[in-house]
Write a protein that holds these residues in place. Structure first.
Motif, PDB file in Angstrom:
ATOM      1  N   SER A 194       0.809  -1.222   0.000  1.00  0.00           N
ATOM      2  CA  SER A 194       0.000   0.000   0.000  1.00  0.00           C
ATOM      3  C   SER A 194       0.839   1.268   0.000  1.00  0.00           C
ATOM      4  O   SER A 194       0.288   2.360  -0.029  1.00  0.00           O
ATOM      5  N   TRP A 230      -8.316   4.754  14.095  1.00  0.00           N
ATOM      6  CA  TRP A 230      -9.143   5.563  13.199  1.00  0.00           C
ATOM      7  C   TRP A 230      -8.796   7.053  13.281  1.00  0.00           C
ATOM      8  O   TRP A 230      -8.346   7.644  12.297  1.00  0.00           O
ATOM      9  N   SER A 256      -9.194   5.760   0.242  1.00  0.00           N
ATOM     10  CA  SER A 256     -10.036   4.903   1.090  1.00  0.00           C
ATOM     11  C   SER A 256      -9.368   3.558   1.299  1.00  0.00           C
ATOM     12  O   SER A 256      -9.417   2.980   2.387  1.00  0.00           O
ATOM     13  N   LEU A 257      -8.743   3.066   0.210  1.00  0.00           N
ATOM     14  CA  LEU A 257      -8.090   1.764   0.280  1.00  0.00           C
ATOM     15  C   LEU A 257      -6.978   1.780   1.327  1.00  0.00           C
ATOM     16  O   LEU A 257      -6.891   0.895   2.187  1.00  0.00           O
ATOM     17  N   PHE A 312      -6.673   3.816   3.772  1.00  0.00           N
ATOM     18  CA  PHE A 312      -7.288   4.045   5.083  1.00  0.00           C
ATOM     19  C   PHE A 312      -7.741   2.717   5.682  1.00  0.00           C
ATOM     20  O   PHE A 312      -7.442   2.396   6.829  1.00  0.00           O
ATOM     21  N   VAL A 313      -8.456   1.932   4.886  1.00  0.00           N
ATOM     22  CA  VAL A 313      -8.972   0.646   5.363  1.00  0.00           C
ATOM     23  C   VAL A 313      -7.824  -0.289   5.729  1.00  0.00           C
ATOM     24  O   VAL A 313      -7.847  -0.947   6.776  1.00  0.00           O
ATOM     25  N   ILE A 314      -6.784  -0.328   4.875  1.00  0.00           N
ATOM     26  CA  ILE A 314      -5.629  -1.189   5.138  1.00  0.00           C
ATOM     27  C   ILE A 314      -4.955  -0.769   6.442  1.00  0.00           C
ATOM     28  O   ILE A 314      -4.589  -1.601   7.275  1.00  0.00           O
ATOM     29  N   ILE A 335      -6.233   0.809   9.071  1.00  0.00           N
ATOM     30  CA  ILE A 335      -7.047   0.478  10.253  1.00  0.00           C
ATOM     31  C   ILE A 335      -7.043  -1.041  10.492  1.00  0.00           C
ATOM     32  O   ILE A 335      -6.910  -1.510  11.621  1.00  0.00           O
ATOM     33  N   ALA A 336      -7.188  -1.809   9.416  1.00  0.00           N
ATOM     34  CA  ALA A 336      -7.239  -3.274   9.566  1.00  0.00           C
ATOM     35  C   ALA A 336      -5.913  -3.814  10.097  1.00  0.00           C
ATOM     36  O   ALA A 336      -5.903  -4.646  11.012  1.00  0.00           O
TER      37      ALA A 336
END
Lengths: 238, 323
Positions: free
Chosen positions: B54, B99, B207-208, B210-212, B214-215
């Protein structure tokens, strides 16, 4: 009548440096418009503005009446502007087919799919599993155009398609342009080769030092007129 | 399935079976070592997903190891949550804290992002050193009663921790593999190759990422929680250690081969082999590790896996989506 794409008195800046000055530009549905000009005239900058890579807050730029300047890059892509960038910019770690599939990220409905793109450029079906880095320049250019088409754009931007390619391959690629336009897609093409640009476009704009120096129907513009606009007054005077 | 894929699946099942039966054949020392191998491999794969796929070069993942550990201790000690439930909860809590952290970190990019994440981790370390209920700067031990409630005895508890560590590692490795084979993986590969081109074709890169972020933070928190359940004691220095949870993890990924699933596994093996033989050398150990990474980066920037690929074009985890 609203144009498909319309820029009114558009300025663009890289920091303090102004790259475009009061550009008036429009494209209608189904039209093919060529953008020519010398190196550094602002052609690529203009395409960057259209795709959102160079933001122009507060300027007047719209697609089907919708203000593009407030949208982010992926939102502009989702609205239907797709580009085959200068130098192709394929994803080297992906295969040919994966490069095409990624183009469908915006999930717009339309005539273009893996199947139809591979029908347009049959060699891409043959090379589907080949890493994109192992293709010839012409094949890479086909992938770049195919990737843009996968988004089913209303407006397709072609930046320097002929760069570094043999004339016969350039001709092959441009022969697909009518088939793309048949599907209702409008095209803006940036070309170094003026003869090529005139041959495949309905209208033509010439940029010179960030300003539109000439605009008109491609079939009606004379060669002298175009060269004058291309090289500018400095050349005429000398 | 092709013969090659059957062989691959068979090998995977045998390897997993051997590891699952670990508590029945391994000594306590070996098990403890394997637990460490599992969580370092999981941390390495998560960092690889962040940095290798990422483009988020974080030097602050210790923030989430520490948050997970402290969340775990707080839940168990103050809320009376049984440790086995507190583990996943600690992971979720860490993701929740990640977050707002992401909003701060994502204001920065490139090297500034790396430094920013490190600074954020230091801020968390200083904050936790100020909380008297958690022992302040000198840390706190997990009360014996809570630890005993985990399992019937010490060896049962150690087996349990072993299996949890193994499960987390397998979930992380196989999970990332599945993600990379999916449509998301296609977008991530594009993002890694060329971010500007990826966003131009409509990949929602922000967004991608961001999600990576947080996960991976949530999973890192879960691993942190487990690490400190195994250690039974937590201090701000150990929990938010940049050396343990960032430097060594980055070392593993970089020497193994960044941006591949095989690389961190190789890197992890090399790291533990080196540590077993060199750990007694004190400061020289870190100097040798540093030298090895510099040499590998000079010889083959794709790491050990890159060296192997030069010799033979093979793949253990095929991620290309080919029809």
């Amino acid at each position: 009548m609203t144009h498909l794409l319309e820029a009114k008195s558009l300025d663009a800046f890289y920091g303090d440096f102004q790259a475009l000055f009061g550009v008036e530009f429009h494209v209608d549905q189904g039209e093919s418009v060529a953008l020519i000009g010398a190196n550094g005239a602002g052609k690529t900058t203009f395409l960057k503005v259209l795709t959102g890579l160079l933001p122009v807050p507060g300027q007047s730029l719209s697609l089907e009446g919708v203000d593009l300047t407030a949208l982010r890059i992926h939102q502009i892509a989702a609205r239907g502007i797709a580009m085959s960038p200068e130098g192709r910019r394929l994803f080297p770690s992906l295969s040919v087919r994966e490069n095409l599939q990624i183009g469908a990220s915006v999930k717009r409905p339309g005539p273009w799919s893996l199947e139809t793109v591979e029908k347009l450029f049959p060699i891409l079906a043959e090379k589907a599993n080949t890493p994109s880095t192992l293709l010839s320049g012409g094949q890479q250019q086909m992938v770049a155009i195919g990737r843009a088409l996968m988004a089913n754009p209303k407006l397709l931007l072609l930046d320097e398609v002929s760069l570094g390619l043999a004339p016969v391959i350039v001709r092959d690629i441009y022969e697909t342009l009518p088939m793309i336009r048949e599907q209702g897609t409008s095209v803006i093409l940036v070309e170094q080769d003026i003869g090529q640009a005139v041959a495949v476009s309905d209208r033509l704009y010439c940029l010179q030092e960030g300003r539109i120096s000439l605009e008109g129907k491609s079939s009606e513009l004379g060669r002298d007129e175009i060269s004058a606009a291309y090289f500018g007054r400095a050349r005429e005077a000398s | 399935m092709s013969i090659q894929n059957w062989a691959r699946l068979g090998l995977l099942i045998v390897a997993v079976a051997i590891l699952v039966s670990g508590p029945y054949w391994a000594s306590r020392g070996t098990m403890r070592l394997l637990i460490e191998v599992f969580y370092f491999l999981a941390l390495a794969q998560l960092w690889n997903l962040l940095a290798g796929y990422s483009g988020l070069i974080s030097v602050g993942q210790q923030a989430f190891v520490g948050l997970g550990g402290y969340a775990m201790f707080s839940l168990a000690m103050f809320a009376g949550v049984p440790i086995l439930f507190a583990l996943p909860l600690a992971g979720i809590l860490t993701a929740l804290i990640a977050w707002p952290t992401a909003f701060v970190a994502f204001r920065l990019s490139g090297p500034y992002f790396a430094i920013g994440t490190w600074v954020i981790a230091e801020v968390y370390r200083l904050v936790f050193a100020q909380i008297p209920a958690l022992g302040g700067g000198s840390g706190i031990s997990l009360p014996a009663g809570l630890v005993k409630a985990m399992a019937s005895g010490r060896s049962a508890r150690e087996s349990l921790i072993y299996w949890i560590a193994l499960a987390i590692m397998l979930v992380v490795v196989l999970g990332i593999w599945i993600v990379m084979r999916s449509r998301v993986g296609l977008s991530l590969s594009a993002l890694r190759d060329n971010e500007e081109a990826a966003v131009s074709v409509g990949v929602r890169t922000r967004s991608l990422k961001f999600v990576i972020y947080i996960a991976t933070a949530g999973m890192t928190g879960l691993i942190g929680a487990l690490i400190f359940v195994q250690k039974l004691r937590i201090t701000p220095e150990a929990a938010f250690s940049v050396t343990d949870w960032s430097v060594l993890v980055i070392f593993i990924v970089v020497i193994g081969g960044i941006g591949t699933l095989e690389g961190p596994i190789l890197g992890c093996i090399l790291f533990f082999v080196l540590r077993e033989y060199l750990a007694d050398l004190g400061a020289w150990y870190m100097i040798i590790l540093g030298t090895i990474s510099v040499v590998i980066m000079l010889v083959e920037p794709r790491g050990l896996w890159g060296l192997i690929l030069r010799w033979r074009n093979i793949t253990v985890f095929p991620v290309t989506r080919r029809k």
